[in-house]
Every structure is written in C-alpha cells, then in structure tokens.
Design an enzyme around this catalytic site. Structure first.
Site, short mmCIF file in Angstrom:
data_model
loop_
_atom_site.label_atom_id
_atom_site.label_comp_id
_atom_site.label_asym_id
_atom_site.label_seq_id
_atom_site.Cartn_x
_atom_site.Cartn_y
_atom_site.Cartn_z
N ASP A 1 0.43 -0.35 1.57
CA ASP A 1 -1.02 -0.47 1.46
C ASP A 1 -1.20 -0.94 0.02
O ASP A 1 -0.98 -0.16 -0.91
CB ASP A 1 -1.69 0.89 1.68
CG ASP A 1 -3.20 0.79 1.54
OD1 ASP A 1 -3.67 0.05 0.65
OD2 ASP A 1 -3.91 1.45 2.32
N HIS A 2 -1.54 -2.20 -0.16
CA HIS A 2 -1.46 -2.73 -1.53
C HIS A 2 -2.42 -2.02 -2.48
O HIS A 2 -2.24 -2.05 -3.69
CB HIS A 2 -1.64 -4.25 -1.56
CG HIS A 2 -3.06 -4.71 -1.38
ND1 HIS A 2 -3.68 -4.77 -0.17
CD2 HIS A 2 -3.98 -5.12 -2.28
CE1 HIS A 2 -4.92 -5.21 -0.32
NE2 HIS A 2 -5.13 -5.43 -1.59
N HIS B 1 -7.06 1.35 3.52
CA HIS B 1 -7.38 1.49 2.09
C HIS B 1 -8.39 2.63 1.85
O HIS B 1 -8.21 3.46 0.97
CB HIS B 1 -7.98 0.21 1.52
CG HIS B 1 -7.18 -1.03 1.84
ND1 HIS B 1 -5.81 -1.07 1.77
CD2 HIS B 1 -7.57 -2.28 2.23
CE1 HIS B 1 -5.40 -2.30 2.08
NE2 HIS B 1 -6.44 -3.03 2.37
#
Ligand code: BG6
Length: 487
Positions: free
Chosen positions: A174-175, A237
């Site tokens: 999950d960047h 996110h």
C-alpha cells in the site's frame, strides 16, 4: 543495514507504474549501492537494449537528467512473456540463472507483480512449475492492490498465492505506508506524552481524515469505472490511516506486534447495516466544474471510456465508529474523492472544548484545538491553539504552530516505492499489509457495497473543483461539527 543482493523480476515492465515509480525507485536504490539485477517481463516484444532505453527515458523524465546511466542500465534484462505460456517461464529460469551467476545474486528473488490481479494465480503457479520459486536463496512476492474485489474473491486470491508463497513471503504493497508522514504517525503519537496522554475519547471530540485529489480518472477510466472510490481508496489507504491513527501502542516495536494492533482496530470498526449505511456514508460523483486554476473540466460520465450511465462513485465520505474502550463515542470522519478543490492528504484531530466560563475570556469565540498531520503536499505537523490577542485584555485569537518536514510540497515521486522495495529486500514487512488486515477491511467495505447494490441509496453529485457533495457537510453538521480547512 546490510544490503541483500537479489534479482528483481518485474512483471508489467512496460506499464505506467513501472515507468513513473518503480524505475525511479530502483535507480535511487542503485545509487545507495543496493546490489541487484532486474528482469523486466511483459508481453511486448523488446530486446535488452530497447528495454534499457525505456528505463533510461523513465529515469531522465522523473529523476536525473544528464547522468551517465550505463552501469545502472547494464543490470537490466528483458524477457518477453505471456503469463499463460509455461515455456516462457522455463526460459526465464535459464536467463535468471545466468544473471544470478553474472552478478553473484545468491539465488535471492523478488517477484513484483505490477499486473491485473486476475493474472496473479497464473503467474505464481507458473513460477513454481518452472522451478523459479525454489533456490538456495530467499524469495519474496510483492503485489499491488486490489486484493480481490470483496472478501470472497480476496480470500480466493490469497489461497492461490499461499499455494506458492508463505504469508511471510508475501508483501502486499500500500504505497501510502511508504509516505514519510504516515511513517511518522506512530512517532508523533507514541514518542510524545503530551499527545498520547490525551489520545482518547476523554479529550478528543472527533478525527477527520481527508485524501483529496484534483485529478480526474485520466487514463485509468476502465479500471476506475469498475472500482470506484470505496474500493480504490477506502478499502486500503484510508482504512490503513484509520488503523494507524487509532491503534494501541504495540507491546514491542516489532513487525507482528504492530500489525496485531492495527488489526484490532479494523476488527473494532462497527459494521453497518443498510440503514446505517444510509445514515453514515455518502457517495458522490463529479459533474462539470471549474478547478482552482480556472480550468473547466467535464463531469465523470462524460469522460472517455466511462459509461454515460455510470453509477460509480468518485467520492466517499463516512462517519466511522471504532467500538473499543479508547474510541467509544468519537466519530472518525473520512472523505476521499477525485476532482476536488485541493490535492491533500491529512489527519486532523479535534480536541474537546474547554467548559464555558462566562467570567473569563470571551470563550465563545474560542476555536478548537486541532492537531493536524500533513501527509501531502506539505509534510509536517501543525497545532492550533488559542492565545490572548496582543494587548487586548479579553480577546483571544487562534495561533498556529507548524512544523514542516518538507514544505515544498514536492516529495520525490519514487520515495514511497523506494522505501517499500528496500524494506522488502531487507525482509521487513512492517509497512506491508498482512492478510487479516485485508480481510477485516473487506468485511467493513463489503457491508457498504452490499447496501449500495441492494438499497435505493442516492448517488450525490458535486461540481468538479468543489470539496464534495453537500451531504458530506451534513454528515458532520448533524453532530455540530464541520470539516476543517485543509491548509
Ligand atoms: C492509488 C489509486 O492507489 O492512489 C489512485 O488507485 C489514486 O486512484 C492514488 O490516484 C493516489 O495516490 P497519491 O500517492 O497520489 O496520493
């Protein structure tokens, strides 16, 4: 930190993510003396040289102009591959053995699947059949969301991955977890007694999390129209930010202890029935509008490759409840959307007001104490307090203290990926998502998706360039709150 040599197998090597984020990230790692070689994989016919040219373009566009890239590019190889063709995996094994020997990479392998998730099963199955998943080194799999489209499909996908990789070898990216200020949340909370001691329902009135974008759907229209903001941003996110903001301090700062605490938050999220979805969740879609730079933009349904009848939401706001001892009674307001007035990601903690005291300063004028963690574009922390107005005996004014890690608002695009890839190479999965986090996030999101599918719940609209539908303001107004400015 010692650097582990490895071959980085990049599936989807000609794609947009690779070009914009992964090659720049790999370049930065290379500059930090990370030993690796990269094998790019995709269907398109490239040879090593034309692939290196493509990588060079990416580095020039996003990181470094006028630099000699020869040594860096020499570590890049290309292997055309149709994921259904086992033979191509067998010849990939030959190539990787050669590359491994040439650079002495000790059989260590990272498989990065920058691909549509429907291909994951086929790819991992073929990796195993071709003997690429066993060697004398370690192997790790990095995958990108979406991890399925609901709990059932996510579970199925997960089982197919577990047939080849152990959970400890799977790195679900999950960047957002690679972003500087998101990594800072735990430090702000747990290293500062002045915050941690008031981080609960006795002192906090509500928490607001905004992930707003100015961009529309752009070139990802067909993916987005199938997905929508709930699955694209909330399931991953946003719920990650909620869990980091609300988690208990872990007993040790160790990977599984931290993840255990995050999971407990996700488990404590109140699951909504359809009536509660109507009451606590707002969905919206943008219409024509004007952005802050004066640009007129078209509504979602008019975008290229979007169904003109589309009911896909480009905006979601919700009031969440975390039913545990610390948070009972504190609403978590979340919102995310495309084509909003500002690009911003931030967490604002609103503290409870002091009791009214008519004999003292003009307390009715007091503003609430706010602690804001600015994730982007600015990276920093600000605190809003009340002080006496200079030389005015009974007047108060709000003052804002702001600490900027980076106020340029220009974090290097590759930084989050660079950190996460480096963590994976070092075997640190703290900032990756464990399967049970994914599962509990799906459970929460599935209940909302089901109500939207089955009940007649309105899809609100909002003009592009605004901060979302009015219903999202009403969500807070019902409880006497409002969204704080994102500045
Ligand atoms: C991605 C979503 O995960 O995050 C995109 O799929 C979104 O729709 C992007 O634009 C936002 O990321 P960032 O880092 O630009 O805030």
């Amino acid at each position: 930190q010692s650097k582990e040599a490895n071959i980085f197998f990049l599936f989807g090597a000609t794609g947009d993510l690779a070009r914009r984020k992964l090659y720049p990230a790999l370049y930065n790692l290379y500059k930090k003396q990370q030993p690796f070689a990269v094998i790019g994989l995709a269907r398109r016919p490239h040879n090593h040289q034309s692939f290196r040219d493509l990588v060079a373009d990416s580095i020039q566009d996003f990181v470094a102009q006028d630099t000699d890239l020869t040594d860096f590019l020499d570590t890049f190889y290309y292997h055309p591959l149709d994921v259904n063709n086992l033979e191509a995996f067998v010849s990939l094994k030959d190539l990787s053995d050669k590359v491994d020997r040439k650079f002495n990479l000790q059989g260590n392998r990272v498989f990065y699947l920058s691909l549509a998730p429907r291909l994951f099963k086929q790819v991992t199955g073929n990796l195993k059949k071709a003997g690429l998943t066993h060697d004398n080194g370690w192997k790790r799999l990095i995958i990108e969301k979406p991890f399925g489209h609901d709990l059932e499909s996510g579970t199925e996908l997960n089982e197919s991955l577990h047939a080849v990789f152990k959970e400890s070898e799977i790195y679900r990216i999950d960047h957002y977890l690679g972003k500087e200020m998101i990594q800072n949340i735990q430090v702000v909370r747990f290293a500062n007694p002045i915050f941690e001691s008031v981080w609960n329902n006795r002192y906090i009135s509500n928490i607001q999390i905004t992930l707003s974008e100015q961009l529309g759907v752009g070139e990802r229209a067909s993916y987005y129209d199938q997905t929508g903001a709930l699955l694209d941003m909330i399931q991953n996110h946003m719920l990650q930010l909620v869990s980091l903001t609300a988690m208990e301090p872990p007993s040790r700062f160790a990977t599984e202890d931290i993840r255990d605490e995050k999971v407990k938050v996700l488990k404590s999220l109140r699951l909504f029935n359809s009536d509660e979805v109507k009451e606590h969740v707002v969905r919206g879609q943008y219409e024509d509008g004007t952005m802050s730079n004066g640009e007129s933009v078209i509504g979602y349904k008019k975008e290229e490759n979007i169904d003109p009848e589309s009911k896909t939401e480009t905006y979601v706001a919700a009031r969440l409840f975390i039913d545990n001892y610390r948070w009972a009674g504190v609403p978590f307001y979340i919102r995310t959307g495309k084509r909003l007035a500002e690009r911003s990601a931030q967490i604002t903690v609103q503290f409870k007001d002091v009791p009214k005291n008519p004999y003292f300063y003009n307390f009715n004028e007091l503003s609430s104490n706010l602690l804001t963690i600015h994730i982007q574009p600015d990276e920093g922390i600000s605190l809003k307090l009340n002080a006496k107005r200079y030389s005015q005996e009974s007047d108060t004014i709000p003052v804002k203290m702001k600490f900027c890690n980076n106020c340029e608002g220009k974090p290097d695009a590759a930084t989050a990926y660079e950190r996460l890839i480096e963590d994976c190479i070092n075997g640190d999965s703290t900032n990756f998502i464990r399967w049970d986090e994914v599962a509990f996030s799906w459970t929460f999101v599935d209940a909302i998706a089901k109500a939207w599918r089955e009940e007649n719940i309105p899809l609100e609209t909002y003009p592009a360039g605004s901060m979302g539908p009015k219903a999202s303001d009403d969500l807070l107004a019902k409880e006497g709150f409002h969204w704080w400015d994102i500045s």
